[in-house]
Design a protein around this motif. Structure first.
Motif, PDB file in Angstrom:
ATOM      1  N   UNK A   1       9.004  26.032 -61.819  1.00 43.68           N
ATOM      2  CA  UNK A   1       7.363  26.662 -61.660  1.00 43.68           C
ATOM      3  C   UNK A   1       8.313  27.650 -60.786  1.00 43.68           C
ATOM      4  N   UNK A   2       7.846  28.898 -60.630  1.00 47.77           N
ATOM      5  CA  UNK A   2       8.474  29.889 -59.940  1.00 47.77           C
ATOM      6  C   UNK A   2       8.058  30.226 -58.770  1.00 47.77           C
ATOM      7  N   UNK A   3       8.348  29.506 -57.724  1.00 50.89           N
ATOM      8  CA  UNK A   3       7.590  29.626 -56.043  1.00 50.89           C
ATOM      9  C   UNK A   3       6.256  28.798 -56.194  1.00 50.89           C
ATOM     10  N   UNK A   4       6.459  28.047 -54.392  1.00 50.90           N
ATOM     11  CA  UNK A   4       5.712  26.818 -54.167  1.00 50.90           C
ATOM     12  C   UNK A   4       4.236  26.930 -54.363  1.00 50.90           C
ATOM     13  N   UNK A   5       3.320  28.677 -54.503  1.00 51.59           N
ATOM     14  CA  UNK A   5       2.449  28.560 -54.719  1.00 51.59           C
ATOM     15  C   UNK A   5       1.800  28.192 -56.190  1.00 51.59           C
ATOM     16  N   UNK A   6       3.196  28.440 -57.025  1.00 52.97           N
ATOM     17  CA  UNK A   6       2.893  28.174 -58.343  1.00 52.97           C
ATOM     18  C   UNK A   6       3.065  26.613 -58.448  1.00 52.97           C
ATOM     19  N   UNK A   7       3.943  25.394 -57.838  1.00 50.40           N
ATOM     20  CA  UNK A   7       4.326  24.666 -57.447  1.00 50.40           C
ATOM     21  C   UNK A   7       2.814  23.322 -57.262  1.00 50.40           C
ATOM     22  N   UNK A   8       2.534  24.467 -56.603  1.00 49.97           N
ATOM     23  CA  UNK A   8       0.632  22.990 -55.944  1.00 49.97           C
ATOM     24  C   UNK A   8      -0.213  24.126 -57.148  1.00 49.97           C
ATOM     25  N   UNK A   9      -0.205  25.218 -57.433  1.00 49.46           N
ATOM     26  CA  UNK A   9      -1.238  25.398 -58.502  1.00 49.46           C
ATOM     27  C   UNK A   9      -0.860  24.434 -59.909  1.00 49.46           C
ATOM     28  N   UNK A  10       0.140  23.885 -59.971  1.00 55.71           N
ATOM     29  CA  UNK A  10       0.809  23.443 -61.525  1.00 55.71           C
ATOM     30  C   UNK A  10       0.348  21.909 -61.253  1.00 55.71           C
TER      31      UNK A  10
END
Length: 394
Positions: free
Chosen positions: A253-262
């Motif tokens: 995932x590109x970026x922490x926001x997308x890690x959290x969303x993933x």
């Protein structure tokens, strides 16, 4: 006619009052970098504008992107969770203006009690060796009594949105160390499901990934060195013991926001990021075992304890000790840096003044105004060093 003149005079007087209350100079600066810092920057730059009139534009594309943009003179400042290893810009200065724990977030809605993880188990999950939540190695850590510190807190009044607001913050001494009130002995009994683990990791160049890799290697050195033998890298896939192409349960995932969303999107998922990315998604975060054999959540107080045991380098960065028994320390804490230019760089003096004001605001105001974001209020020797670094911005 007289009435019209009177109204006009009142209007002019009112506009004069408005103008006189505005800053003498209101400018704009542009920054780039860490998504780790984004939850704090996004809310605090609004407060900064209200208090100073200046505007901060910040693009969170990752620490690697920030360092590249800074070196290429595309931005006035950058934010990074790790230091340059090559391509150093001339006259670079680091200022440690905020810090936080790198949380291990997970999506297990059926698990109603906290999850406890050791450095060895974390390394085995993020290398693909452990692929199911019911694995005996996870169950062993979550079976029996664990020791959890309880920190002292205090109420402070700060101005947020123009209004006085009461916030709860940890009690820190002059050296930046938190006060531990007591230790609770807790029965670890998480009912872990027979469920595959999906690992979300940063696919971009990330200071968070680099610091996480340093923890995995440093905390597992010695008899567990084989669990994470490679040197940390800003690209997570380059530091894993085994190629991630061997596994189907890893998602970049590109970026922490997308890690959290993933992690939010997949039951059974796990990932690493600043804790605000998980709490905002109503996800759990693990308590991680430190070298003092305590299990600690990724709170501001626990991160303060960890960084307080580190070494402040001449360039303003902090080297952290992963195998030092520090009471109350959350062992995946990291300082995050403002990358700035000193006087010798001969930058626009008006913008440099705003850059200095912004980094002072980040250091002294932002964690205090928004403690719910999980960043620490830097104090002690690290605060003194950060102030000295900011003073070079001219």
């Amino acid at each position: 006619m007289k009435l019209g003149k009177k109204v006009a005079i009142i209007a002019i007087a009112t506009s004069s009052l408005i103008l006189s209350s505005s800053p003498a100079f209101a400018g704009q600066i542009n920054g780039s970098g860490a998504t780790f810092a984004q939850p704090l920057i996004d809310v605090c730059k609004v407060e900064f504008t209200k208090d100073t009139g200046h505007t901060v534009n910040y693009t969170a594309g990752g620490s690697g992107k920030g360092r590249t943009d800074f070196a290429s003179n595309l931005v006035d400042f950058a934010a990074s969770d790790s230091v340059y290893t090559s391509g150093f810009p001339a006259h670079l200065e680091y200022a440690a203006v905020y810090a936080a724990g790198i949380a291990i977030g997970y999506n297990l809605p059926t698990v109603k009690t906290p999850i406890y993880l050791s450095p060895a188990v974390i390394a085995q999950i993020f290398s693909g060796e452990i692929q199911n939540w019911n694995d005996v190695r996870i169950r062993t850590v979550n079976d029996g009594e664990v020791k959890v510190p309880v920190f002292a807190t205090k109420k402070v009044t700060v101005k947020v949105g123009g209004k006085n607001t009461t916030q709860t913050v940890p009690v820190l001494d002059k050296a930046g160390k938190p006060k531990i009130l007591k230790y609770n002995t807790v029965e670890a009994n998480a009912k872990l499901p027979n469920l595959p683990i999906t690992v979300y990791y940063r696919s971009d160049s990330s200071g968070t990934s680099e610091q996480f890799g340093k923890f995995l290697q440093g905390a597992n050195a010695g008899e567990n060195a084989a669990l994470w033998p490679k040197t940390a890298s800003g690209t997570f896939a380059n530091s894993t013991p085994v190629s991630l192409s061997n596994f189907f349960n890893f998602q970049g995932a590109n970026g922490s926001a997308l890690v959290g969303a993933g992690v939010k999107s997949k039951i059974g998922a796990i990932g690493y990021a600043e804790s605000a990315w998980f709490t905002s998604n109503n996800l759990g975060t693990a308590l991680v075992q430190n070298w003092a054999k305590e299990f600690v959540p990724p709170t501001a107080a626990a991160t303060s304890a960890f960084l307080g045991g580190g070494t402040i380098e001449a360039n303003g960065s902090v080297t952290t000790p992963y195998q030092k028994a520090i009471p109350g320390a959350y062992p995946i804490g990291t300082a995050s840096y403002g990358l700035v230019y000193p006087e010798a760089a001969k930058k626009d003096p008006e913008k440099q003044k705003i850059v200095a004001e912004w980094h002072t605001y980040l250091l002294e105001q932002c964690p205090k105004k928004f403690p719910e974001k999980g960043y620490i209020q830097i104090t002690g020797a690290l605060y003194d060093k950060a102030k000295a670094q900011i003073a070079k911005i001219k």
